[in-house]
Design a protein around this motif. Structure first.
Motif, PDB file in Angstrom:
ATOM      1  N   ASP A 110     -60.209  -2.079 -21.185  1.00 40.93           N
ATOM      2  CA  ASP A 110     -59.950  -1.231 -22.165  1.00 40.93           C
ATOM      3  C   ASP A 110     -58.262  -1.330 -22.542  1.00 40.93           C
ATOM      4  O   ASP A 110     -57.522  -1.414 -23.554  1.00 40.93           O
ATOM      5  N   ASP A 111     -57.424  -1.521 -21.383  1.00 41.99           N
ATOM      6  CA  ASP A 111     -56.242  -0.930 -20.967  1.00 41.99           C
ATOM      7  C   ASP A 111     -55.514  -2.292 -20.504  1.00 41.99           C
ATOM      8  O   ASP A 111     -54.263  -2.195 -20.410  1.00 41.99           O
ATOM      9  N   ARG A 112     -55.602  -3.165 -20.704  1.00 40.00           N
ATOM     10  CA  ARG A 112     -55.474  -4.253 -19.870  1.00 40.00           C
ATOM     11  C   ARG A 112     -55.086  -5.397 -20.990  1.00 40.00           C
ATOM     12  O   ARG A 112     -56.766  -5.550 -22.081  1.00 40.00           O
ATOM     13  N   SER A 113     -54.255  -6.576 -21.161  1.00 41.85           N
ATOM     14  CA  SER A 113     -54.589  -7.930 -21.842  1.00 41.85           C
ATOM     15  C   SER A 113     -55.655  -8.808 -21.551  1.00 41.85           C
ATOM     16  O   SER A 113     -55.140  -9.142 -20.101  1.00 41.85           O
ATOM     17  N   PRO A 114     -56.744  -8.956 -22.488  1.00 40.15           N
ATOM     18  CA  PRO A 114     -57.827 -10.039 -21.771  1.00 40.15           C
ATOM     19  C   PRO A 114     -56.759 -11.274 -20.637  1.00 40.15           C
ATOM     20  O   PRO A 114     -57.491 -11.402 -19.751  1.00 40.15           O
ATOM     21  N   ARG A 115     -56.802 -11.967 -22.010  1.00 40.26           N
ATOM     22  CA  ARG A 115     -56.104 -13.312 -20.897  1.00 40.26           C
ATOM     23  C   ARG A 115     -54.815 -12.795 -19.707  1.00 40.26           C
ATOM     24  O   ARG A 115     -55.227 -14.102 -19.115  1.00 40.26           O
ATOM     25  N   ALA A 116     -54.518 -11.996 -20.070  1.00 40.86           N
ATOM     26  CA  ALA A 116     -52.794 -11.835 -18.717  1.00 40.86           C
ATOM     27  C   ALA A 116     -54.190 -11.587 -17.981  1.00 40.86           C
ATOM     28  O   ALA A 116     -54.004 -11.872 -16.942  1.00 40.86           O
ATOM     29  N   ALA A 117     -54.907 -10.775 -17.809  1.00 40.16           N
ATOM     30  CA  ALA A 117     -56.671 -10.394 -16.790  1.00 40.16           C
ATOM     31  C   ALA A 117     -56.822 -11.547 -16.835  1.00 40.16           C
ATOM     32  O   ALA A 117     -56.870 -12.200 -14.911  1.00 40.16           O
ATOM     33  N   LEU A 118     -57.160 -12.514 -16.935  1.00 35.54           N
ATOM     34  CA  LEU A 118     -58.149 -13.548 -17.376  1.00 35.54           C
ATOM     35  C   LEU A 118     -57.230 -14.971 -16.245  1.00 35.54           C
ATOM     36  O   LEU A 118     -57.489 -15.234 -14.667  1.00 35.54           O
ATOM     37  N   ALA A 119     -55.668 -14.792 -16.873  1.00 32.47           N
ATOM     38  CA  ALA A 119     -54.323 -15.909 -16.582  1.00 32.47           C
ATOM     39  C   ALA A 119     -54.467 -15.604 -14.346  1.00 32.47           C
ATOM     40  O   ALA A 119     -54.573 -16.435 -13.630  1.00 32.47           O
ATOM     41  N   GLU A 120     -54.740 -14.999 -14.420  1.00 31.96           N
ATOM     42  CA  GLU A 120     -54.391 -12.993 -13.052  1.00 31.96           C
ATOM     43  C   GLU A 120     -55.090 -13.666 -12.310  1.00 31.96           C
ATOM     44  O   GLU A 120     -54.768 -14.599 -10.843  1.00 31.96           O
ATOM     45  N   TRP A 121     -56.406 -13.988 -12.945  1.00 32.74           N
ATOM     46  CA  TRP A 121     -57.626 -14.077 -11.535  1.00 32.74           C
ATOM     47  C   TRP A 121     -57.948 -15.232 -11.571  1.00 32.74           C
ATOM     48  O   TRP A 121     -57.638 -16.278 -10.384  1.00 32.74           O
ATOM     49  N   VAL A 122     -57.720 -16.176 -12.223  1.00 29.83           N
ATOM     50  CA  VAL A 122     -58.003 -17.807 -12.206  1.00 29.83           C
ATOM     51  C   VAL A 122     -56.661 -18.031 -11.861  1.00 29.83           C
ATOM     52  O   VAL A 122     -57.209 -18.931 -10.366  1.00 29.83           O
ATOM     53  N   THR A 123     -55.629 -17.841 -11.348  1.00 29.30           N
ATOM     54  CA  THR A 123     -54.462 -18.423 -10.419  1.00 29.30           C
ATOM     55  C   THR A 123     -54.244 -17.600  -9.262  1.00 29.30           C
ATOM     56  O   THR A 123     -53.235 -18.140  -8.596  1.00 29.30           O
ATOM     57  N   SER A 124     -55.428 -16.934  -8.901  1.00 32.92           N
ATOM     58  CA  SER A 124     -55.037 -15.616  -7.528  1.00 32.92           C
ATOM     59  C   SER A 124     -54.753 -17.105  -6.748  1.00 32.92           C
ATOM     60  O   SER A 124     -56.489 -17.148  -7.003  1.00 32.92           O
ATOM     61  N   PRO A 125     -54.361 -16.653  -5.545  1.00 33.10           N
ATOM     62  CA  PRO A 125     -55.316 -17.080  -3.955  1.00 33.10           C
ATOM     63  C   PRO A 125     -56.712 -16.769  -3.564  1.00 33.10           C
ATOM     64  O   PRO A 125     -57.539 -17.407  -2.942  1.00 33.10           O
ATOM     65  N   LYS A 126     -56.863 -15.753  -4.512  1.00 36.49           N
ATOM     66  CA  LYS A 126     -58.855 -15.368  -3.691  1.00 36.49           C
ATOM     67  C   LYS A 126     -59.265 -16.257  -4.521  1.00 36.49           C
ATOM     68  O   LYS A 126     -60.791 -16.643  -4.564  1.00 36.49           O
ATOM     69  N   ASN A 127     -59.355 -16.832  -5.985  1.00 39.57           N
ATOM     70  CA  ASN A 127     -59.535 -17.771  -6.668  1.00 39.57           C
ATOM     71  C   ASN A 127     -59.849 -19.128  -6.389  1.00 39.57           C
ATOM     72  O   ASN A 127     -58.939 -20.043  -6.233  1.00 39.57           O
ATOM     73  N   ALA A 128     -61.142 -19.659  -5.047  1.00 34.20           N
ATOM     74  CA  ALA A 128     -60.550 -20.348  -4.460  1.00 34.20           C
ATOM     75  C   ALA A 128     -61.351 -22.557  -5.837  1.00 34.20           C
ATOM     76  O   ALA A 128     -60.795 -22.939  -5.251  1.00 34.20           O
ATOM     77  N   MET A 129     -61.874 -21.903  -6.594  1.00 31.55           N
ATOM     78  CA  MET A 129     -61.429 -22.541  -7.583  1.00 31.55           C
ATOM     79  C   MET A 129     -60.704 -23.875  -8.090  1.00 31.55           C
ATOM     80  O   MET A 129     -60.531 -24.676  -8.261  1.00 31.55           O
ATOM     81  N   PHE A 130     -59.475 -22.287  -8.095  1.00 28.29           N
ATOM     82  CA  PHE A 130     -58.704 -23.086  -8.824  1.00 28.29           C
ATOM     83  C   PHE A 130     -57.848 -24.020  -7.833  1.00 28.29           C
ATOM     84  O   PHE A 130     -57.667 -25.236  -8.279  1.00 28.29           O
ATOM     85  N   ALA A 131     -57.532 -23.553  -6.949  1.00 26.51           N
ATOM     86  CA  ALA A 131     -56.887 -24.644  -5.735  1.00 26.51           C
ATOM     87  C   ALA A 131     -57.709 -25.645  -5.353  1.00 26.51           C
ATOM     88  O   ALA A 131     -57.262 -27.223  -5.695  1.00 26.51           O
ATOM     89  N   ARG A 132     -59.314 -25.699  -5.241  1.00 30.42           N
ATOM     90  CA  ARG A 132     -60.267 -27.016  -5.303  1.00 30.42           C
ATOM     91  C   ARG A 132     -59.688 -27.869  -6.736  1.00 30.42           C
ATOM     92  O   ARG A 132     -59.727 -29.066  -6.343  1.00 30.42           O
ATOM     93  N   ALA A 133     -59.804 -27.010  -7.947  1.00 27.25           N
ATOM     94  CA  ALA A 133     -59.901 -28.755  -8.625  1.00 27.25           C
ATOM     95  C   ALA A 133     -58.537 -28.640  -8.739  1.00 27.25           C
ATOM     96  O   ALA A 133     -58.838 -30.234  -9.522  1.00 27.25           O
ATOM     97  N   ALA A 134     -57.602 -28.260  -8.391  1.00 29.06           N
ATOM     98  CA  ALA A 134     -56.131 -28.926  -8.428  1.00 29.06           C
ATOM     99  C   ALA A 134     -55.764 -30.348  -7.496  1.00 29.06           C
ATOM    100  O   ALA A 134     -55.508 -31.228  -7.485  1.00 29.06           O
ATOM    101  N   ALA A 135     -56.382 -28.947  -5.655  1.00 30.07           N
ATOM    102  CA  ALA A 135     -56.126 -30.559  -5.480  1.00 30.07           C
ATOM    103  C   ALA A 135     -56.754 -32.128  -5.387  1.00 30.07           C
ATOM    104  O   ALA A 135     -56.662 -32.970  -5.358  1.00 30.07           O
ATOM    105  N   ASN A 136     -58.231 -31.738  -6.060  1.00 34.65           N
ATOM    106  CA  ASN A 136     -58.865 -32.652  -6.076  1.00 34.65           C
ATOM    107  C   ASN A 136     -58.598 -33.318  -6.894  1.00 34.65           C
ATOM    108  O   ASN A 136     -58.862 -34.871  -7.617  1.00 34.65           O
ATOM    109  N   ARG A 137     -58.095 -32.828  -8.419  1.00 34.99           N
ATOM    110  CA  ARG A 137     -57.632 -33.773  -9.569  1.00 34.99           C
ATOM    111  C   ARG A 137     -56.716 -34.981  -8.937  1.00 34.99           C
ATOM    112  O   ARG A 137     -56.454 -35.844  -9.042  1.00 34.99           O
ATOM    113  N   LEU A 138     -56.000 -34.590  -7.686  1.00 35.69           N
ATOM    114  CA  LEU A 138     -54.727 -34.332  -7.701  1.00 35.69           C
ATOM    115  C   LEU A 138     -54.920 -36.162  -6.384  1.00 35.69           C
ATOM    116  O   LEU A 138     -54.712 -36.916  -6.775  1.00 35.69           O
TER     117      LEU A 138
END
Lengths: 432, 640
Positions: free
Chosen positions: B391-419
């Motif tokens: 309701d009161d949050r920018s949807p893309r900002a909320a998503l970007a924050e979650w995607v790149t959060s240290p709690k989101n293991a998928m993000f770090a794994r995906a980047a490390a794996n690509r490298l």
């Protein structure tokens, strides 16, 4: 050492045995002199006219003149050379050739969500990546079943729009030596197919290159290295045979080029005719974009794709017939799927649809003036003789003299040429 | 012959059937059995069909059995219906039966208790990042431990020539110039490899090459009607090149892409996902999940994912974050022009593409043509994460924050794996965009450690890459030793990667002795495809961003240009200079080898080429012919 030209197979066998191209200088000359001769045709050839994006069945080979306007679409039906057989008015010229055509109106497949899935499904007869394999496309299967004795690749693809999806001209598990040769710019022919230096000099250079390549080939037996060697051998073979002039369309009289239409698809059809004449067993000519979701593209179908393909196919069929090649050349018109029976705007835009659509076979031993299968009054359901993707594939292969039930080999794994359960359409290939 | 001893030992120690397959460890469902089921069974017993009520995608569902009861009895292969059906050939029904070796894997898995070791949980982030050297040592310990378990010997370290060709192509996307290559070969400093790695990472070409890889994934037009102009692509490329060269944090760069607005450079990421003039929420969801989370969520766009545990709802819940993203134009009510999240959301497009229908709190309706779950309302929800009220949050900002959060293991794994895949030609999870629990890594502990390290280092890509390049695993030769010929998964020797089109172009320019100019001008020569980068890519641009690194994509038409274009037979600057510098034929030939292959010629190569040149009327033409032969060699086409 050798006083006659080596065949390609012998050269390859020698190469495999570690013997590099033996005294190129002695056989480059004599072979080039033979280049102009046309070998006697022993096998049927196939020209696949790939209508990328998925043309509407209603607007082409399965018109519904009596359906309500939103189903009928913007095109009238026209009478053809075959009494009782009507097709869309966009193919008025082609209508005169329908006595050589076999229309399959009961195509019923199941890959319509995505173009690339549909392309793979209709090119290979298998669902993409089924059982973890990459399947060979139709052209590659045919290429693998024909001797490589023309000095030209067995599988040639014409059209720069192919650039974005080389996966449909690939040989998959059959290996890169059966990949299609993709010709991106027809106006330039096959560039750089002449040696840069005189032939004796060139042969020695090739010999040096072969010897230098051997060490690395031994330590790096990787697919990438094998693929590079295969492309390299194929290129050398083309230079050696001197046959690349077949790609040079400027050798055709201007009148002929105009008859096919001076656009990429027309010239692609002309090239296909030249290649088939020389004995090339499979040529794919590409025409997009039939993906008429919206007005812009529907108008382009009306103003460009239909007239362009009508003209080019008519010229192609006439030339094949005049040269006595039509009985031995199967011309296939198909896309990856059809389009929804109902239009969603006045220009006749339609979405993807795979439950009822059409493909067409000309010549090549397919019965002429025939219609196989039937759709309902809106071209929405197949009411008679459904044909699946694998059935279609099996039909085409059978017509070309290739047994679709035989196993191909993915490494040591036997894999049926066409998915099991596929049945060639007996109305087309006979009871066998 | 000091080298011979270890080889003989290896032969004695390794059982004759030793391969890359692991025999020592207890088989687990995810690592050993699922790949077999995935190839043979999941078409009918997976996400789309569950014939006989049987779903074999997870260990839990497989053990639960189907309509006729349990199919696996842990510890008792003979009582397990699944194995019986497979052994009898009754299953799979298709033509391709399970191989004897794979049957044995299933049998051993059941016999050992049908164990499961699911992957993909929480990430352990160390409190402090290690140094690159420490991390490299850790990586080598992990790799070596697994090699020892499997009794597969490792190949020795690559010589300087092989190493430098590899590291230049992997880090800056071209071969070294002759001068650069010769300097390295002649350097006697013991730490010269470390120094070279540091020097390459500090070059502006590092940023340019890494940015090119990402540009080709997320900022080039993928279909003729994409609303992404070459100006957008160029601006994105410049922005990301600068970002990589400043070594900006990866999480920050990704946040800027996901939330890009107006006409800012990273907006090309959004524009790649436009259709018919407006951003498409489904395409954006696809791009974010595939590129940054390493999962192909789009397979769940129209039906539940056939092979992974993704539901249609997951896909559309992610798409919901983009439901308001629109291209707006300044008019009476709108003050902005460009890509923005607007309260109104995108309009129905000119040709009738509908925007996602929005509901309260950021929920959306699954479109009516999207398969079995069509017309269902789903909330905005992070994949495998929580539901979000927008309701009161920018949807893309909320998503970007979650995607790149240290709690989101998928993000770090995906980047490390690509490298990792960039360096080794293969991800620890392969394909790199299928990081699903159903497709486990070959080295799970290693991937998690790399991902944890990546977070701890502040998403420092250079740090991670430096560590990988410093490993013995990366620096091994491609040449196999007895016992590791068949290993493709354990990194006992280097695996070849194909040189992709742009690096091939740049390497050809450098090998000709020409200079690459910063604007991408310059070429090899002539008027044809070798004249400039643009002309070259028109013919050689055969690979896509998703081409497997091991695939050689050039065909006959491209090889013909390298064989016969006039530019390859006229003596070029490299050859002319090599001859001018004087010395005997061997000295000149050595310069040509170093200039093209970055290594010294071997004795037999010198002999062969020396004799060849001696037979030529013009020695210069002879040297050029040697250059020509090397450029057309398989070695030049791959990264060894």
């Amino acid at each position: 050492m050798f006083d006659r030209p080596l065949t390609r197979r012998e050269t390859l066998r020698l190469a495999a045995a570690g013997v590099s191209a033996v005294s190129f200088s002695r056989w480059l000359g004599p072979l080039a002199a033979h280049a102009a001769e046309t070998p006697k045709k022993k096998h049927k050839s196939c020209i696949l006219l790939w209508m990328d994006g998925g043309p509407s069945q209603t607007d082409t080979f399965d018109p519904k003149p009596d359906a309500p306007a939103e189903f009928r679409g913007p095109y009238k039906a026209v009478q053809t050379a075959v009494p009782g057989l009507q097709i869309g008015e966009g193919y008025t010229k082609l209508a005169k050739w329908m006595d050589r055509a076999c229309v399959i109106r009961g195509m019923k497949t199941d890959e319509a969500a995505e173009h690339w899935r549909g392309r793979i499904y209709m090119h290979t007869g298998y669902r993409p990546n089924f059982a973890g394999l990459t399947y060979p496309s139709l052209g590659s299967i045919v290429a693998a079943h024909r001797p490589q004795d023309t000095g030209l690749p067995n599988f040639v693809v014409a059209g720069k729009t192919m650039q974005n999806f080389p996966h449909i001209s690939g040989a998959g598990f059959l290996g890169p030596r059966h990949d299609g040769l993709i010709l991106r710019d027809l106006s330039k022919g096959l560039e750089n197919a002449q040696p840069g230096t005189d032939t004796a000099e060139y042969a020695e250079k090739l010999d040096l290159a072969d010897k230098l390549a051997q060490g690395f080939q031994r330590t790096a037996p990787w697919p990438a290295v094998k693929a590079q060697r295969t492309a390299y051998q194929g290129a050398v073979e083309l230079v050696r045979s001197g046959k690349s002039q077949v790609f040079d369309l400027s050798r055709e009289p201007e009148k002929v080029r105009e008859r096919y239409g001076k656009h990429e698809f027309g010239q692609g059809c002309l090239l296909a005719r030249r290649l088939v004449e020389t004995g090339v067993p499979f040529v794919e000519v590409y025409l997009g974009d039939w993906d008429t979701h919206e007005q812009k593209r529907s108008e382009s179908v009306r103003d460009t794709l239909l007239p362009v393909s009508d003209q080019a196919m008519t010229a192609l069929l006439a030339d094949l017939k005049d040269r006595g090649l039509l009985d031995d050349t199967l011309v296939v018109w198909m896309g990856e799927f059809g389009r929804t029976p109902k239009t969603h705007d006045k220009s006749g835009s339609r979405n993807h649809y795979d439950k009822a659509w059409s493909t067409v076979l000309f010549g090549g031993g397919a019965p002429g003036g025939a219609v196989v299968g039937k759709t309902d009054d809106k071209a929405a359901e197949v009411v008679d003789r459904p044909v699946s993707g694998p059935d279609f594939m099996a039909t085409v292969l059978t017509l070309l003299g290739i047994d679709p039930t035989k196993d191909l080999h993915a490494g040591t794994r036997p894999v049926r040429t066409v998915a099991p359960g596929a049945k060639p359409v007996t109305e087309i290939v006979g009871k066998g | 012959m000091p080298r011979l001893l270890p080889t003989i030992l290896a032969i004695l120690l390794v059982p004759t059937a030793a391969t890359g397959a692991e025999s020592a460890a207890t088989p687990t469902f995810e690592r050993d059995v699922l790949p077999i089921l995935s190839s043979h069974c999941l078409q009918c017993h997976g996400g789309i069909h569950q014939k006989g009520g049987l779903d074999l995608r997870t260990a839990a569902s497989a053990l639960a059995g189907g309509d006729s009861g349990k199919v696996i009895v842990p510890g008792d292969p003979k009582a397990s219906e699944l194995l019986k059906a497979v052994e009898a050939g009754a299953m799979p029904k298709g033509p391709i039966k399970v191989s004897a070796a794979d049957k044995d894997v299933i049998r051993r898995w059941i016999a050992a208790g049908a164990k499961s070791a699911p992957f993909g949980g929480e990430l352990r982030v160390p409190p402090k990042a290690r140094t690159a050297k420490e991390l490299a040592e850790f990586i080598d310990r992990e790799i070596d431990r697994r090699l020892a378990d499997a009794k597969v010997p490792a190949s020795p370290v690559a010589d300087d020539g092989e190493f430098q060709r590899r590291v230049w192509l992997d880090v800056v996307g071209r071969i070294p110039t002759r001068a650069e290559a010769a300097a390295f070969l002649g350097d006697t400093a013991p730490d010269k490899r470390e120094k070279l790695i540091d020097a390459l990472l500090a070059r502006p070409e590092y940023g340019a090459y890494q940015a090119r890889l990402w540009r080709d994934r997320v900022a080039v037009a993928t279909s003729a009607n994409a609303d992404l102009g070459s100006n957008h692509t160029a601006a994105f490329y410049a922005w990301l090149t600068d970002g990589f060269n400043k070594n900006r944090r990866w999480d920050e760069l990704v946040r800027e892409m996901i939330t890009a607005e107006g006409e800012s450079p990273p907006v090309a990421f959004v524009r790649q996902c436009m259709d018919d003039g407006q951003p498409r929420a489904n395409k954006l969801a696809m791009s974010v999940s595939r590129r940054f989370l390493g999962v192909r969520l789009e397979c769940a766009e129209c039906h539940n994912h056939p092979f992974a545990d993704w539901k249609q709802d997951d896909f559309w819940s992610l798409a919901a974050f983009f439901a308001r993203t629109a291209k707006v134009e300044k008019n009476k009510t709108e003050t902005r022009t460009g890509i923005y999240d607007s309260e109104k959301g995108p309009p129905r497009t000119r040709f009738g593409l509908k925007p996602l229908e929005r509901k309260d709190g950021g929920a959306v309706l699954i479109p009516d043509d999207a398969g079995p779950r069509a017309k269902t309302v789903v909330p905005a929800k992070f994949p495998r994460g929580e539901v979000v009220k927008l309701d009161d949050r920018s949807p893309r900002a909320a998503l970007a924050e979650w995607v790149t959060s240290p709690k989101n293991a998928m993000f770090a794994r995906a980047a490390a794996n690509r490298l990792w895949a960039q360096a080794f030609g293969r991800g620890l999870v392969n394909p790199v965009d299928s990081l699903d629990p159903e497709n486990p890594p070959t080295h799970p502990e290693l991937l998690d450690a790399l991902a944890g390290e990546f977070v701890a280092s502040g998403y420092d890509l250079k740090h991670l890459l430096r560590a990988v390049l410093l490993t013995r695993a990366y620096q091994r030769t491609h040449t196999t030793v007895p016992g590791n010929e068949r290993d493709e998964l354990l990194y006992s020797h280097a695996a070849g990667k194909a040189v992709s089109p742009e690096p091939l172009f740049e390497s050809l320019v450098v090998a000709s002795g020409n200079t690459l100019d910063a604007k991408g001008g310059g070429g090899i020569g002539g008027k044809g495809p070798l004249a400039s980068r643009g002309e070259f890519l028109k013919l050689f641009g055969t690979a896509t961003a998703d081409t497997d690194p091991g695939d050689y994509t050039q065909g006959i038409a491209q090889v013909l240009a390298l064989l016969n274009d006039p530019a390859v037979s006229v003596p070029n600057r490299l050859v002319t200079d090599a001859a001018k510098e004087g010395g005997d034929a061997d000295a000149i030939l050595t310069r040509v080898f170093v200039g093209v292959l970055s290594r010294n010629p071997r004795d037999e190569e010198l002999k062969l080429t020396r004799e060849y040149v001696s037979r030529r009327k013009s020695p210069l033409d002879g040297y050029q012919a040697v250059w020509w032969a090397l450029v057309n060699s398989p070695e030049f086409a791959v990264i060894p």
